[in-house]
Write an enzyme that holds these catalytic residues in place. Structure first.
Site, PDB file in Angstrom:
ATOM      1  N   GLN A  24     -87.223 -49.691 -48.428  1.00 26.39           N
ATOM      2  CA  GLN A  24     -87.183 -48.725 -47.354  1.00 26.39           C
ATOM      3  C   GLN A  24     -85.592 -48.305 -47.225  1.00 26.39           C
ATOM      4  O   GLN A  24     -84.806 -49.448 -47.277  1.00 26.39           O
ATOM      5  CB  GLN A  24     -87.830 -48.975 -46.237  1.00 26.39           C
ATOM      6  CG  GLN A  24     -89.497 -48.980 -46.646  1.00 26.39           C
ATOM      7  CD  GLN A  24     -90.412 -48.509 -45.373  1.00 26.39           C
ATOM      8  OE1 GLN A  24     -90.486 -47.723 -44.818  1.00 26.39           O
ATOM      9  NE2 GLN A  24     -90.733 -49.702 -44.735  1.00 26.39           N
ATOM     10  N   SER A  25     -85.323 -47.336 -46.596  1.00 25.16           N
ATOM     11  CA  SER A  25     -84.040 -46.754 -46.568  1.00 25.16           C
ATOM     12  C   SER A  25     -83.057 -47.626 -45.362  1.00 25.16           C
ATOM     13  O   SER A  25     -81.875 -47.623 -45.534  1.00 25.16           O
ATOM     14  CB  SER A  25     -83.635 -45.180 -46.553  1.00 25.16           C
ATOM     15  OG  SER A  25     -84.153 -45.014 -47.636  1.00 25.16           O
ATOM     16  N   THR A  26     -83.661 -47.685 -44.417  1.00 24.63           N
ATOM     17  CA  THR A  26     -82.931 -48.542 -43.230  1.00 24.63           C
ATOM     18  C   THR A  26     -83.788 -49.430 -42.643  1.00 24.63           C
ATOM     19  O   THR A  26     -85.150 -49.542 -42.913  1.00 24.63           O
ATOM     20  CB  THR A  26     -82.688 -47.388 -42.222  1.00 24.63           C
ATOM     21  OG1 THR A  26     -84.232 -46.817 -41.680  1.00 24.63           O
ATOM     22  CG2 THR A  26     -81.978 -46.388 -42.639  1.00 24.63           C
TER      23      THR A  26
END
Length: 132
Positions: A24-26
């Site tokens: 997941q990106s963050t």
């Protein structure tokens, strides 16, 4: 490129490992979008249903909370590409395969390596064989 997943999986694929790549990106997404993380880990059961034993499914989740914009800082993605490249992978699993790498160069490189090494790709929509 897509058809019955069981027809695409051959004994030669099952002799190699299944690699489940989770990202997941963050960190905020990791903590707030827990359903996405659960869906990603659940793909493990798809590999089992296709014939991989639990001990042949390798989960790479070291890139949780890291953007997919570049593979430079993503140790997990680099490991995935290396494992596919040396022929250890029979299949690569990801929630949406196009999100394995946001950078087109990284994405296309992985697809090319999968084609060369006869590695299948699986996401929620199906199983893809890039070698055809």
């Amino acid at each position: 490129m897509k058809s019955d997943p069981h027809q695409k999986v051959q004994a030669s694929h099952l002799k190699r490992n299944a690699y489940l790549y989770i990202r997941q990106s963050t960190l905020r997404q990791v903590f707030e979008n827990t359903e996405s993380t659960k869906r990603q880990y659940a793909l493990r059961q798809r590999a089992v249903a296709l014939g991989w034993s639990e001990d042949r499914i390798i989960v790479i989740d070291s890139d949780l909370g890291q953007s997919g914009a570049s593979s430079a800082d993503r140790e997990g993605f680099q490991r995935l590409v290396a494992e596919v490249g040396v022929g250890h992978a029979g299949i690569v699993l990801g929630l949406e395969v196009s999100r394995l790498a946001r950078n087109s160069t990284d994405w296309h490189r992985l697809l090319e390596i999968c084609a060369i090494t006869d590695t299948l790709i699986l996401d929620e929509d199906g199983v893809y064989d890039r070698s055809c």
